[in-house]
Write a protein that holds these residues in place. Structure first.
Motif, PDB file in Angstrom:
ATOM      1  N   THR A 170      40.933  16.580  37.950  1.00 41.47           N
ATOM      2  CA  THR A 170      40.681  17.308  39.195  1.00 41.47           C
ATOM      3  C   THR A 170      41.959  17.883  39.797  1.00 41.47           C
ATOM      4  OG1 THR A 170      38.777  15.886  39.675  1.00 41.47           O
ATOM      5  CG2 THR A 170      39.689  17.137  41.507  1.00 41.47           C
ATOM      6  N   THR A 199      36.621  28.411  42.278  1.00 37.06           N
ATOM      7  CA  THR A 199      35.841  28.213  41.053  1.00 37.06           C
ATOM      8  C   THR A 199      36.444  27.182  40.101  1.00 37.06           C
ATOM      9  OG1 THR A 199      36.947  30.101  40.005  1.00 37.06           O
ATOM     10  CG2 THR A 199      34.870  30.527  41.135  1.00 37.06           C
ATOM     11  N   VAL A 202      35.805  23.484  40.902  1.00 37.39           N
ATOM     12  CA  VAL A 202      34.382  23.178  40.707  1.00 37.39           C
ATOM     13  C   VAL A 202      34.084  22.951  39.228  1.00 37.39           C
ATOM     14  CG1 VAL A 202      32.058  24.142  40.842  1.00 37.39           C
ATOM     15  CG2 VAL A 202      33.608  24.360  42.781  1.00 37.39           C
ATOM     16  N   LEU A 203      34.617  23.812  38.373  1.00 35.91           N
ATOM     17  CA  LEU A 203      34.355  23.692  36.940  1.00 35.91           C
ATOM     18  C   LEU A 203      34.954  22.421  36.345  1.00 35.91           C
ATOM     19  CD1 LEU A 203      34.874  27.405  35.817  1.00 35.91           C
ATOM     20  CD2 LEU A 203      32.714  26.177  36.157  1.00 35.91           C
ATOM     21  N   GLN A 205      34.644  19.595  37.465  1.00 32.86           N
ATOM     22  CA  GLN A 205      33.705  18.492  37.658  1.00 32.86           C
ATOM     23  C   GLN A 205      32.741  18.329  36.488  1.00 32.86           C
ATOM     24  OE1 GLN A 205      34.363  16.339  40.233  1.00 32.86           O
ATOM     25  NE2 GLN A 205      36.063  17.775  40.084  1.00 32.86           N
ATOM     26  N   THR A 209      32.878  14.413  36.342  1.00 34.49           N
ATOM     27  CA  THR A 209      31.711  13.649  36.796  1.00 34.49           C
ATOM     28  C   THR A 209      31.275  12.577  35.813  1.00 34.49           C
ATOM     29  OG1 THR A 209      30.936  15.498  38.143  1.00 34.49           O
ATOM     30  CG2 THR A 209      29.334  13.789  37.617  1.00 34.49           C
ATOM     31  N   THR A 242      26.573  15.717  39.020  1.00 32.06           N
ATOM     32  CA  THR A 242      27.483  16.821  38.722  1.00 32.06           C
ATOM     33  C   THR A 242      27.326  17.937  39.747  1.00 32.06           C
ATOM     34  OG1 THR A 242      27.401  16.334  36.343  1.00 32.06           O
ATOM     35  CG2 THR A 242      28.165  18.526  36.992  1.00 32.06           C
ATOM     36  N   CYS A 246      30.196  19.026  42.331  1.00 27.53           N
ATOM     37  CA  CYS A 246      30.645  20.414  42.374  1.00 27.53           C
ATOM     38  C   CYS A 246      30.601  20.935  43.808  1.00 27.53           C
ATOM     39  CB  CYS A 246      29.773  21.293  41.468  1.00 27.53           C
ATOM     40  SG  CYS A 246      30.093  21.094  39.700  1.00 27.53           S
TER      41      CYS A 246
END
Length: 272
Positions: A170, A199, A202-203, A205, A209, A242, A246
């Motif tokens: 992250t 973006t 977020v991706l 994750q 996750t 997930t 996100c």
């Protein structure tokens, strides 16, 4: 004499920049903490007690709206706020110092120091949330997970290691990969820094996750479980988790980082 005055002005300017760094970090952390605290607590309760995620989100969001003062001064808010205030502060201060000293590896140093600040605090936050909201009576008193005598003491350490790996993914995406991609986007594309900062974290994750769920299961079920069964059980809520993580990352490392950068730039200009 003039040289001494110039040096004094320079020192005052740098102190102003550092004060702006810390102020921007504190304000940005206050903006993102409510959403992150509610989502993180709901995710723990979902994983530990099979509680519907929407029920948890609704319960904690309504509690925050009805009693905002109590919500702000409760432990979850303080833990999450300390995590993000420290993370943003270290990132800001390191960037200011390395750029003023004209260090060529400023980005790498900022990433390293941010990791050193964020990772132990994020681990502390996750362990506290898992202990307080993932063990014992369920949030609606209909379910429970009683404390089981530890049969595999190393599981807590293994869970911590997986949490660390998750945080590395992250942090790298938020503070290093996003700026790199922003620089790679053509200048004629408007709002490229905003697009990258919203973006890319977020991706990350999609990778973070599954690691988060697996580590959470190891911490809340510290007893012998076949590996494949643990994987299956921990990942049963992977799609919804997930999606929620996100969504969670947008305030934490998207809106939060953008607010931090904008406030920091404005304060640097004002306090220069």
């Amino acid at each position: 004499m003039q040289a001494h005055l110039d040096q004094s002005r320079w020192c005052i300017s740098q102190m102003g920049h550092l004060a702006g760094d810390v102020t921007a970090a504190a304000v940005s952390a206050s903006i993102v903490t409510p959403a992150v605290a509610i989502i993180d607590r709901s995710l723990v309760e979902q994983s530990a007690f099979n509680q519907p995620i929407l029920r948890g989100l609704r319960r904690h969001a309504l509690g925050a709206l009805r009693q905002p003062g109590l919500f702000i001064f409760q432990r979850p808010f303080g833990i999450v706020w300390a995590l993000y205030a420290a993370t943003y502060s270290v990132a800001n201060v390191t960037d200011t110092i390395t750029r003023k000293l004209k260090i060529t590896a400023a980005g790498t140093i900022t990433f390293a120091t941010t990791m050193l600040a964020n990772v132990p605090l994020a681990l502390w936050k996750d362990m506290r949330f898992a202990k307080e909201y993932g063990i014992g009576p369920g949030p609606d008193a209909k379910t429970s997970r009683s404390t089981v005598p530890l049969q595999v003491k190393s599981l807590a350490r293994m869970a911590a290691a997986v949490f660390l790996l998750r945080d590395g993914v992250t942090i790298f995406g938020s503070f290093t990969l996003a700026p790199w991609l922003s620089d790679a986007i053509p200048d004629d594309l408007a709002y490229s820094p905003v697009i990258a900062q919203l973006t890319v974290p977020v991706l990350t994750q999609l990778v973070a996750t599954p690691l988060h769920l697996f580590a959470l299961d190891m911490y809340t079920r510290q007893y012998t479980v076949p590996f494949l069964e643990r994987v299956r059980y921990s990942q049963q809520y992977l799609p919804s988790s997930t999606l929620l993580r996100c969504v969670r990352i947008v305030p934490a490392f998207g809106i939060g980082c953008l607010a931090n950068m904008e406030l920091r730039a404005a304060l640097h200009t004002k306090l220069a």
